[in-house]
Design a protein around this motif. Sequence first.
Motif, PDB file in Angstrom:
ATOM      1  N   GLN A 119      17.971  21.606  -8.065  1.00 18.83           N
ATOM      2  CA  GLN A 119      18.536  21.149  -6.792  1.00 18.83           C
ATOM      3  C   GLN A 119      17.435  20.699  -5.833  1.00 18.83           C
ATOM      4  O   GLN A 119      16.302  21.184  -5.882  1.00 18.83           O
ATOM      5  N   TYR A 120      17.815  19.788  -4.936  1.00 18.58           N
ATOM      6  CA  TYR A 120      16.860  19.140  -4.037  1.00 18.58           C
ATOM      7  C   TYR A 120      17.397  19.136  -2.606  1.00 18.58           C
ATOM      8  O   TYR A 120      18.601  19.233  -2.374  1.00 18.58           O
ATOM      9  N   ASP A 121      16.461  18.963  -1.671  1.00 18.17           N
ATOM     10  CA  ASP A 121      16.829  18.833  -0.258  1.00 18.17           C
ATOM     11  C   ASP A 121      17.204  17.396   0.090  1.00 18.17           C
ATOM     12  O   ASP A 121      18.015  17.156   0.988  1.00 18.17           O
ATOM     13  N   LEU A 122      16.585  16.449  -0.622  1.00 18.98           N
ATOM     14  CA  LEU A 122      16.760  15.032  -0.306  1.00 18.98           C
ATOM     15  C   LEU A 122      16.710  14.218  -1.591  1.00 18.98           C
ATOM     16  O   LEU A 122      15.816  14.411  -2.419  1.00 18.98           O
ATOM     17  N   ILE A 123      17.679  13.326  -1.752  1.00 17.53           N
ATOM     18  CA  ILE A 123      17.649  12.361  -2.856  1.00 17.53           C
ATOM     19  C   ILE A 123      17.605  10.967  -2.248  1.00 17.53           C
ATOM     20  O   ILE A 123      18.417  10.630  -1.381  1.00 17.53           O
ATOM     21  N   LEU A 124      16.628  10.179  -2.695  1.00 16.52           N
ATOM     22  CA  LEU A 124      16.466   8.811  -2.204  1.00 16.52           C
ATOM     23  C   LEU A 124      17.083   7.832  -3.201  1.00 16.52           C
ATOM     24  O   LEU A 124      16.727   7.833  -4.381  1.00 16.52           O
ATOM     25  N   GLU A 125      17.994   7.023  -2.713  1.00 17.35           N
ATOM     26  CA  GLU A 125      18.700   6.029  -3.527  1.00 17.35           C
ATOM     27  C   GLU A 125      18.116   4.643  -3.273  1.00 17.35           C
ATOM     28  O   GLU A 125      18.153   4.141  -2.156  1.00 17.35           O
ATOM     29  N   GLY A 149      22.052  19.317   1.866  1.00 19.11           N
ATOM     30  CA  GLY A 149      21.054  18.341   1.434  1.00 19.11           C
ATOM     31  C   GLY A 149      21.537  16.923   1.677  1.00 19.11           C
ATOM     32  O   GLY A 149      22.740  16.667   1.811  1.00 19.11           O
ATOM     33  N   LYS A 150      20.595  15.990   1.717  1.00 15.12           N
ATOM     34  CA  LYS A 150      20.915  14.617   2.108  1.00 15.12           C
ATOM     35  C   LYS A 150      20.728  13.629   0.950  1.00 15.12           C
ATOM     36  O   LYS A 150      19.770  13.721   0.184  1.00 15.12           O
ATOM     37  N   LEU A 151      21.654  12.693   0.870  1.00 20.60           N
ATOM     38  CA  LEU A 151      21.527  11.510   0.022  1.00 20.60           C
ATOM     39  C   LEU A 151      21.297  10.334   0.964  1.00 20.60           C
ATOM     40  O   LEU A 151      22.143  10.049   1.821  1.00 20.60           O
ATOM     41  N   VAL A 152      20.145   9.685   0.822  1.00 17.39           N
ATOM     42  CA  VAL A 152      19.757   8.627   1.758  1.00 17.39           C
ATOM     43  C   VAL A 152      19.248   7.423   0.974  1.00 17.39           C
ATOM     44  O   VAL A 152      18.503   7.576  -0.001  1.00 17.39           O
ATOM     45  N   GLY A 153      19.646   6.240   1.405  1.00 15.62           N
ATOM     46  CA  GLY A 153      19.111   5.059   0.740  1.00 15.62           C
ATOM     47  C   GLY A 153      19.877   3.804   1.082  1.00 15.62           C
ATOM     48  O   GLY A 153      20.486   3.686   2.147  1.00 15.62           O
ATOM     49  N   VAL A 154      19.851   2.891   0.134  1.00 17.78           N
ATOM     50  CA  VAL A 154      20.410   1.557   0.350  1.00 17.78           C
ATOM     51  C   VAL A 154      21.345   1.211  -0.803  1.00 17.78           C
ATOM     52  O   VAL A 154      21.007   1.408  -1.969  1.00 17.78           O
ATOM     53  N   ILE A 181      25.827   8.006   8.125  1.00 17.91           N
ATOM     54  CA  ILE A 181      25.581   6.577   8.356  1.00 17.91           C
ATOM     55  C   ILE A 181      26.023   5.809   7.113  1.00 17.91           C
ATOM     56  O   ILE A 181      25.672   6.176   5.989  1.00 17.91           O
ATOM     57  N   LEU A 182      26.787   4.769   7.310  1.00 14.32           N
ATOM     58  CA  LEU A 182      27.132   3.814   6.257  1.00 14.32           C
ATOM     59  C   LEU A 182      27.357   2.485   6.968  1.00 14.32           C
ATOM     60  O   LEU A 182      28.454   2.152   7.386  1.00 14.32           O
ATOM     61  N   GLU A 183      26.265   1.762   7.145  1.00 12.10           N
ATOM     62  CA  GLU A 183      26.350   0.542   7.956  1.00 12.10           C
ATOM     63  C   GLU A 183      25.316  -0.480   7.499  1.00 12.10           C
ATOM     64  O   GLU A 183      24.376  -0.153   6.768  1.00 12.10           O
ATOM     65  N   ALA A 184      25.503  -1.702   7.935  1.00 21.27           N
ATOM     66  CA  ALA A 184      24.605  -2.790   7.546  1.00 21.27           C
ATOM     67  C   ALA A 184      23.167  -2.467   7.946  1.00 21.27           C
ATOM     68  O   ALA A 184      22.914  -1.981   9.050  1.00 21.27           O
ATOM     69  N   CYS A 185      22.243  -2.724   7.037  1.00 19.19           N
ATOM     70  CA  CYS A 185      20.820  -2.517   7.327  1.00 19.19           C
ATOM     71  C   CYS A 185      20.363  -3.517   8.383  1.00 19.19           C
ATOM     72  O   CYS A 185      20.640  -4.711   8.267  1.00 19.19           O
ATOM     73  N   VAL A 216      22.659   4.074   3.872  1.00 21.32           N
ATOM     74  CA  VAL A 216      23.528   5.245   3.765  1.00 21.32           C
ATOM     75  C   VAL A 216      22.731   6.515   4.023  1.00 21.32           C
ATOM     76  O   VAL A 216      21.591   6.662   3.571  1.00 21.32           O
ATOM     77  N   LYS A 217      23.336   7.402   4.769  1.00 19.36           N
ATOM     78  CA  LYS A 217      22.795   8.750   4.975  1.00 19.36           C
ATOM     79  C   LYS A 217      23.987   9.689   4.938  1.00 19.36           C
ATOM     80  O   LYS A 217      24.897   9.579   5.764  1.00 19.36           O
TER      81      LYS A 217
END
Length: 200
Positions: A103-109, A136-141, A172-176, A190-191
């Motif tokens: 398990q992780y605190d943060l996953i970068l997509e 934990g957070k899933l963050v990326g594009v 967050i789920l919005e246009a970059c 996305v966050k």
Amino acid sequence: MQALDQQYWNNRYQQKETGWDIGYPSTPLKEYIDQLDNKDIAILIPGCGNSYEAEYLLEKGFSNITLIDIAPSLTKKLEEKFAKELNKRIRIITGDFFEQQQQYDLILEQTFFCALDPSMREQYVQKMYELLKPGGKLVGVLFGRSFEGGPPFGGSREEYEPLFSKKFKIEILEACYNSIKPREGTELFVKMARSVNRES
């Protein structure tokens, strides 16, 4: 359609058919990393590719980074690239993301979701949920456009919101606003936080 398996991705890297590779950390992820204060959090980058984001994390002093990719020709190069930090601040796994357990605190997509057949998206969400610690957070594009054929496979906010909200609190789920120029207007930042009360 050809199976998107280990042989497929290994061949893509061996033949340098890597059109998704921009050669540096993507701006949305780089600017998100810049906001992180805790350098000891456990970070996973699945389908890591050439791992420019991992290089940047190391530069910024992060100490617990895990990379996963299914292509052994790629991970061998990564082991050479990160030799000084290997098994110290960075760990490299050759294997299937869906078989991982830690398990992780943060996953970068970053161009992993779009590389998977869309039929696997529910499985992706479930596995991300399992691999993240509570909160934990899933963050990326993610791509906010469609493609002819694939990979990459695109989508839209309207598709992603119900998909992820089953397991995550979408922050967050919005246009970059800070996409690189070739991807302007096609990316969604996305966050999401792993929900602590959705076990099924």
